[in-house]
Scaffold this active site. Structure first.
Site, PDB file in Angstrom:
ATOM      1  CE  LYS A  11       4.062  -0.604  -4.974  1.00 28.10           C
ATOM      2  NZ  LYS A  11       5.032  -0.938  -4.313  1.00 28.10           N
ATOM      3  CE1 TYR A  51       8.767   1.811  -7.508  1.00 28.21           C
ATOM      4  CE2 TYR A  51       7.808   0.625  -9.102  1.00 28.21           C
ATOM      5  CZ  TYR A  51       7.705   1.014  -7.755  1.00 28.21           C
ATOM      6  OH  TYR A  51       6.486   1.275  -7.089  1.00 28.21           O
ATOM      7  CG  PHE A  59      14.142  -3.778  -3.058  1.00 24.11           C
ATOM      8  CD1 PHE A  59      13.551  -3.090  -4.106  1.00 24.11           C
ATOM      9  CD2 PHE A  59      14.813  -3.498  -2.163  1.00 24.11           C
ATOM     10  CE1 PHE A  59      13.661  -1.728  -3.676  1.00 24.11           C
ATOM     11  CE2 PHE A  59      15.050  -2.046  -1.870  1.00 24.11           C
ATOM     12  CZ  PHE A  59      14.425  -1.077  -2.690  1.00 24.11           C
ATOM     13  NE  ARG A  87       6.815   8.552   2.462  1.00 24.06           N
ATOM     14  CZ  ARG A  87       7.064   7.588   1.580  1.00 24.06           C
ATOM     15  NH1 ARG A  87       6.730   7.488   0.292  1.00 24.06           N
ATOM     16  NH2 ARG A  87       8.216   7.078   2.351  1.00 24.06           N
ATOM     17  CB  THR A  93       7.852   0.136   2.998  1.00 23.02           C
ATOM     18  OG1 THR A  93       8.237   1.424   2.749  1.00 23.02           O
ATOM     19  CG2 THR A  93       8.109  -0.696   1.561  1.00 23.02           C
ATOM     20  NE  ARG A 104       2.768   0.540   1.212  1.00 22.33           N
ATOM     21  CZ  ARG A 104       3.715   1.559   0.806  1.00 22.33           C
ATOM     22  NH1 ARG A 104       4.264   2.010   1.990  1.00 22.33           N
ATOM     23  NH2 ARG A 104       4.188   1.806  -0.124  1.00 22.33           N
ATOM     24  CG  ASN A 114       4.372  -2.327  -1.006  1.00 18.91           C
ATOM     25  OD1 ASN A 114       3.882  -2.255  -2.100  1.00 18.91           O
ATOM     26  ND2 ASN A 114       5.234  -1.454  -0.208  1.00 18.91           N
ATOM     27  CG  HIS A 117       4.565   4.311  -5.541  1.00 13.21           C
ATOM     28  ND1 HIS A 117       6.106   4.192  -5.314  1.00 13.21           N
ATOM     29  CD2 HIS A 117       4.659   5.463  -6.565  1.00 13.21           C
ATOM     30  CE1 HIS A 117       6.919   5.235  -5.471  1.00 13.21           C
ATOM     31  NE2 HIS A 117       5.971   6.034  -6.195  1.00 13.21           N
ATOM     32  CD  GLU A 128       7.494   8.661  -8.033  1.00 12.80           C
ATOM     33  OE1 GLU A 128       8.597   8.183  -7.185  1.00 12.80           O
ATOM     34  OE2 GLU A 128       6.421   8.642  -7.133  1.00 12.80           O
TER      35      GLU A 128
HETATM   36  P1  CMP Z   1       7.262   1.817  -3.209  1.00 11.03           P
HETATM   37  O1  CMP Z   1       6.491   2.742  -2.270  1.00 11.03           O
HETATM   38  O2  CMP Z   1       6.503   1.187  -4.524  1.00 11.03           O
HETATM   39  O3  CMP Z   1       8.727   2.085  -3.273  1.00 11.03           O
HETATM   40  C1  CMP Z   1       9.924   0.854  -3.704  1.00 11.03           C
HETATM   41  C2  CMP Z   1       9.383  -0.411  -3.448  1.00 11.03           C
HETATM   42  O4  CMP Z   1      10.101  -1.541  -3.414  1.00 11.03           O
HETATM   43  C3  CMP Z   1       8.630  -0.421  -2.235  1.00 11.03           C
HETATM   44  O5  CMP Z   1       7.339   0.360  -2.352  1.00 11.03           O
HETATM   45  C4  CMP Z   1       8.634  -2.143  -1.920  1.00 11.03           C
HETATM   46  O6  CMP Z   1       7.392  -2.466  -2.669  1.00 11.03           O
HETATM   47  C5  CMP Z   1       9.533  -2.398  -2.701  1.00 11.03           C
HETATM   48  N1  CMP Z   1      10.369  -3.162  -1.844  1.00 11.03           N
HETATM   49  C6  CMP Z   1      10.651  -4.460  -1.941  1.00 11.03           C
HETATM   50  N2  CMP Z   1      11.490  -4.744  -1.145  1.00 11.03           N
HETATM   51  C7  CMP Z   1      12.062  -3.643  -0.457  1.00 11.03           C
HETATM   52  C8  CMP Z   1      12.942  -3.525   0.773  1.00 11.03           C
HETATM   53  N3  CMP Z   1      13.764  -4.464   1.218  1.00 11.03           N
HETATM   54  N4  CMP Z   1      13.096  -2.080   1.149  1.00 11.03           N
HETATM   55  C9  CMP Z   1      12.437  -1.164   0.493  1.00 11.03           C
HETATM   56  N5  CMP Z   1      11.359  -1.500  -0.638  1.00 11.03           N
HETATM   57  C10 CMP Z   1      11.276  -2.765  -1.062  1.00 11.03           C
END
Ligand code: CMP
Length: 139
Positions: A11, A51, A59, A87, A93, A104, A114, A117, A128
């Site tokens: 990211k 997304y 968010f 994962r 996350t 992470r 974070n 993805h 994707e």
């Molecule tokens: P990602 O794996 O890219 O998928 C969705 C993204 O939303 C997640 O990582 C986070 O970076 C972002 N995000 C921000 N806030 C939240 C939240 N409260 N819950 C889940 N994802 C979040």
């Protein structure tokens, strides 16, 4: 049987901070093979489309703004049971909840910023992968 490919994104926070090389080295050391890679700066429309599944969640706007704030690096990665393996390699996350030694935990700043993805299912990995690489993600 679980698929052997997943879609990763380094990211804008991690890419902009020059952490892409370290993250890729970390993943290669765990046996992930790079099948496709590119660097792009997504528009808000592109980030919003990627997304779209999160549209309406609290968010979403912040996520789209962040993901279009600078260049990022999508990758198609290959390994046995790739979605689950990747994962596990990147961790939770929220980096505060991520296990020691995960990407992470090592490189992310916060739940929003974070570092990486990862696809959450084989179907989404295919979808994707197609989003960024077209059929090349499947060949
Ligand atoms: P990602 O794996 O890219 O998928 C969705 C993204 O939303 C997640 O990582 C986070 O970076 C972002 N995000 C921000 N806030 C939240 C939240 N409260 N819950 C889940 N994802 C979040």
């Amino acid at each position: 049987m679980a698929g052997n490919r997943t879609l990763a994104i380094i990211k804008p926070d991690a890419f902009g901070a020059g952490k892409a090389g370290k993250i890729i080295a970390h993943l290669e050391a765990q046996g992930f093979k790079i099948i496709c890679a590119r660097v792009l700066h997504m528009t808000t429309a592109e980030a919003g489309a990627f997304y779209a599944v999160h549209k309406g969640r609290p968010f979403y706007d912040e996520l789209v703004t962040f993901m279009s704030s600078g260049p990022c690096m999508p990758l198609v990665l290959e390994k046995a049971d790739a979605v689950a393996a990747y994962r596990a390699a990147i961790g939770a996350t929220d980096p505060a909840e991520a296990a020691e030694g995960t990407v992470r935990k090592l490189y992310a700043e916060s739940k929003g910023r974070n570092a990486v993805h990862g696809s959450d299912s084989d179907d989404n990995a295919r979808h994707e992968g197609m989003f960024f690489f077209g059929a090349a993600a499947l060949i």
